[in-house]
Scaffold this motif. Structure first.
Motif: not given
Length: 101
Positions: A6-34
């Motif tokens: 996936k891709s996302a762009t950080i907004d004015r608040s300086g925060i972006v939600q990358l994933h929301l999970s409900v009762a399932k394990q998950c992981s997020v790994e940044i590809r760029e920028p490291r």
């Protein structure tokens, strides 16, 4: 269950939600920028925790996503992020891109 790039762009608040999970394990790994973002997790819908070990990778176990859990990135406004989300049985809790240049 799923592996998605996936891709996302950080907004004015300086925060972006990358994933929301409900009762399932998950992981997020940044590809760029490291090594330039701060990752945070909201576990059990309440506890916020900043990731200090590896700024490019974090995960949530199933118990941490009840009722819900999120993984967010903090960084400069306008920064575009490329990342990989793994959910359910596809979660390894091991970084995949650790040694890529």
């Amino acid at each position: 269950m799923a592996v998605r790039d996936k891709s996302a762009t950080i907004d004015r608040s300086g925060i972006v939600q990358l994933h929301l999970s409900v009762a399932k394990q998950c992981s997020v790994e940044i590809r760029e920028p490291r090594d330039t973002l701060t990752l945070s997790r909201r576990k059990n819908g309440v506890n916020l925790d900043l990731i200090e070990d590896n700024p490019n990778f974090t995960g949530l176990k199933t118990a941490q996503t009840i009722p819900w859990g999120t993984i967010r990135a903090l960084g400069p406004e306008g920064l575009r992020i490329l990342y990989r989300v793994r959910t359910g049985s596809d979660v390894t809790l091991v970084p995949e891109f650790e040694f890529e240049d």
